[in-house]
Scaffold this motif. Structure first.
Motif, short mmCIF file in Angstrom:
data_model
loop_
_atom_site.label_atom_id
_atom_site.label_comp_id
_atom_site.label_asym_id
_atom_site.label_seq_id
_atom_site.Cartn_x
_atom_site.Cartn_y
_atom_site.Cartn_z
N SER A 245 35.81 -9.41 -59.74
CA SER A 245 35.08 -8.76 -60.82
C SER A 245 33.57 -8.96 -60.71
O SER A 245 32.80 -8.20 -61.30
CB SER A 245 35.57 -9.26 -62.18
OG SER A 245 35.14 -10.58 -62.45
N ILE A 246 33.13 -9.96 -59.97
CA ILE A 246 31.69 -10.20 -59.84
C ILE A 246 31.08 -9.46 -58.64
O ILE A 246 29.87 -9.32 -58.54
CB ILE A 246 31.37 -11.71 -59.76
CG1 ILE A 246 29.91 -11.95 -60.05
CG2 ILE A 246 31.76 -12.30 -58.42
CD1 ILE A 246 29.53 -13.38 -60.26
N VAL A 247 31.91 -8.95 -57.76
CA VAL A 247 31.44 -8.30 -56.53
C VAL A 247 30.46 -7.16 -56.80
O VAL A 247 29.42 -7.08 -56.14
CB VAL A 247 32.62 -7.86 -55.64
CG1 VAL A 247 32.16 -6.96 -54.50
CG2 VAL A 247 33.33 -9.09 -55.10
N PRO A 248 30.71 -6.24 -57.74
CA PRO A 248 29.74 -5.16 -57.96
C PRO A 248 28.35 -5.69 -58.33
O PRO A 248 27.34 -5.11 -57.93
CB PRO A 248 30.34 -4.35 -59.11
CG PRO A 248 31.79 -4.67 -59.09
CD PRO A 248 31.90 -6.08 -58.57
N TYR A 249 28.29 -6.78 -59.06
CA TYR A 249 27.01 -7.36 -59.45
C TYR A 249 26.31 -7.99 -58.25
O TYR A 249 25.09 -7.89 -58.11
CB TYR A 249 27.21 -8.38 -60.58
CG TYR A 249 27.87 -7.75 -61.77
CD1 TYR A 249 27.16 -6.92 -62.63
CD2 TYR A 249 29.23 -7.95 -62.02
CE1 TYR A 249 27.78 -6.31 -63.71
CE2 TYR A 249 29.85 -7.35 -63.10
CZ TYR A 249 29.12 -6.53 -63.94
OH TYR A 249 29.73 -5.93 -65.00
N ILE A 250 27.09 -8.62 -57.40
CA ILE A 250 26.52 -9.21 -56.19
C ILE A 250 25.99 -8.11 -55.28
O ILE A 250 24.90 -8.23 -54.72
CB ILE A 250 27.56 -10.09 -55.46
CG1 ILE A 250 27.87 -11.32 -56.31
CG2 ILE A 250 27.07 -10.49 -54.08
CD1 ILE A 250 29.03 -12.15 -55.79
N LYS A 251 26.74 -7.02 -55.14
CA LYS A 251 26.27 -5.91 -54.31
C LYS A 251 24.97 -5.34 -54.85
O LYS A 251 24.06 -5.02 -54.08
CB LYS A 251 27.34 -4.82 -54.23
CG LYS A 251 28.50 -5.17 -53.35
CD LYS A 251 29.49 -4.02 -53.27
CE LYS A 251 30.60 -4.35 -52.30
NZ LYS A 251 31.50 -3.21 -52.11
N GLY A 252 24.86 -5.23 -56.16
CA GLY A 252 23.61 -4.75 -56.77
C GLY A 252 22.46 -5.70 -56.48
O GLY A 252 21.34 -5.26 -56.17
N LEU A 253 22.71 -6.99 -56.56
CA LEU A 253 21.68 -7.99 -56.26
C LEU A 253 21.26 -7.90 -54.80
O LEU A 253 20.07 -7.95 -54.47
CB LEU A 253 22.19 -9.39 -56.59
CG LEU A 253 21.25 -10.54 -56.30
CD1 LEU A 253 19.96 -10.42 -57.11
CD2 LEU A 253 21.94 -11.87 -56.60
N VAL A 254 22.23 -7.73 -53.90
CA VAL A 254 21.93 -7.61 -52.47
C VAL A 254 21.06 -6.38 -52.22
O VAL A 254 20.06 -6.43 -51.50
CB VAL A 254 23.23 -7.56 -51.63
CG1 VAL A 254 22.94 -7.15 -50.19
CG2 VAL A 254 23.93 -8.91 -51.67
N TRP B 88 19.06 -4.89 -54.33
CA TRP B 88 17.74 -5.15 -54.87
C TRP B 88 16.94 -6.03 -53.93
O TRP B 88 15.77 -5.77 -53.66
CB TRP B 88 17.87 -5.81 -56.25
CG TRP B 88 16.55 -6.05 -56.90
CD1 TRP B 88 15.83 -5.16 -57.66
CD2 TRP B 88 15.77 -7.25 -56.85
NE1 TRP B 88 14.66 -5.74 -58.07
CE2 TRP B 88 14.59 -7.02 -57.59
CE3 TRP B 88 15.96 -8.49 -56.25
CZ2 TRP B 88 13.61 -7.99 -57.75
CZ3 TRP B 88 14.97 -9.46 -56.40
CH2 TRP B 88 13.82 -9.20 -57.15
N CYS B 89 17.57 -7.07 -53.39
CA CYS B 89 16.89 -7.98 -52.46
C CYS B 89 16.44 -7.24 -51.21
O CYS B 89 15.32 -7.43 -50.73
CB CYS B 89 17.80 -9.16 -52.09
SG CYS B 89 18.11 -10.30 -53.44
N GLU B 90 17.33 -6.40 -50.68
CA GLU B 90 16.97 -5.65 -49.47
C GLU B 90 15.79 -4.72 -49.73
O GLU B 90 14.92 -4.57 -48.87
CB GLU B 90 18.19 -4.86 -48.97
CG GLU B 90 19.25 -5.74 -48.39
CD GLU B 90 20.55 -5.01 -48.08
OE1 GLU B 90 21.36 -5.60 -47.34
OE2 GLU B 90 20.77 -3.88 -48.57
N SER C 168 7.64 -3.26 -48.28
CA SER C 168 7.24 -4.08 -49.43
C SER C 168 6.18 -5.11 -49.05
O SER C 168 5.46 -5.59 -49.90
CB SER C 168 8.44 -4.76 -50.05
OG SER C 168 8.97 -5.75 -49.19
N PHE C 169 6.06 -5.45 -47.76
CA PHE C 169 5.07 -6.41 -47.33
C PHE C 169 3.68 -5.81 -47.27
O PHE C 169 2.67 -6.50 -47.27
CB PHE C 169 5.42 -7.00 -45.97
CG PHE C 169 6.61 -7.91 -46.03
CD1 PHE C 169 6.60 -9.09 -46.74
CD2 PHE C 169 7.79 -7.57 -45.38
CE1 PHE C 169 7.69 -9.92 -46.81
CE2 PHE C 169 8.90 -8.39 -45.43
CZ PHE C 169 8.85 -9.58 -46.14
#
Length: 105
Positions: free
Chosen positions: A82-91, A93-95, A102-103
């Motif tokens: 159930s937490i996987v979709p949130y982790i994918k969103g975070l990944v 965003w990080c990418e 961005s640099f």
């Protein structure tokens, strides 16, 4: 989820303290990708990570019922999935934040 003694009354800080520890998100990500893995397989995939560090991540995730084990094979529990979709969103965003563009800003 196991209550972190540093943040017993704050659900957000408590969860983040557990899930954002060294290697825990990586283990969740790998188990989501592969469905099931042994500790040896996790270690091979997580090159450069010590066995004790992988073991520590597994211990935390098992204690919090994020992963379950059967015959030395680990997989995500329903809670972990159930937490996987949130982790994918975070990944994602990080990418986006660490892209070469961005640099230059």
């Amino acid at each position: 989820m196991v209550t972190d003694p540093l943040f017993p009354d704050c659900p957000v800080r408590n969860v983040l303290a557990r899930l954002c520890g060294p290697n825990t998100l990586w283990v969740i990500h790998l188990l989501n990708e592969r469905q099931a893995m042994t500790q040896d397989e996790l270690e091979q995939e997580m090159k450069g990570t010590k066995r004790s560090e992988v073991s520590a991540a597994i211990t935390v995730l098992k204690a919090d019922n994020i992963i379950v084990s059967c015959r030395n094979t680990y997989r995500l529990s329903a809670l972990g999935a159930s937490i996987v979709p949130y982790i994918k969103g975070l990944v994602r965003w990080c990418e986006q934040q660490v892209s070469p563009d961005s640099f230059q800003k």
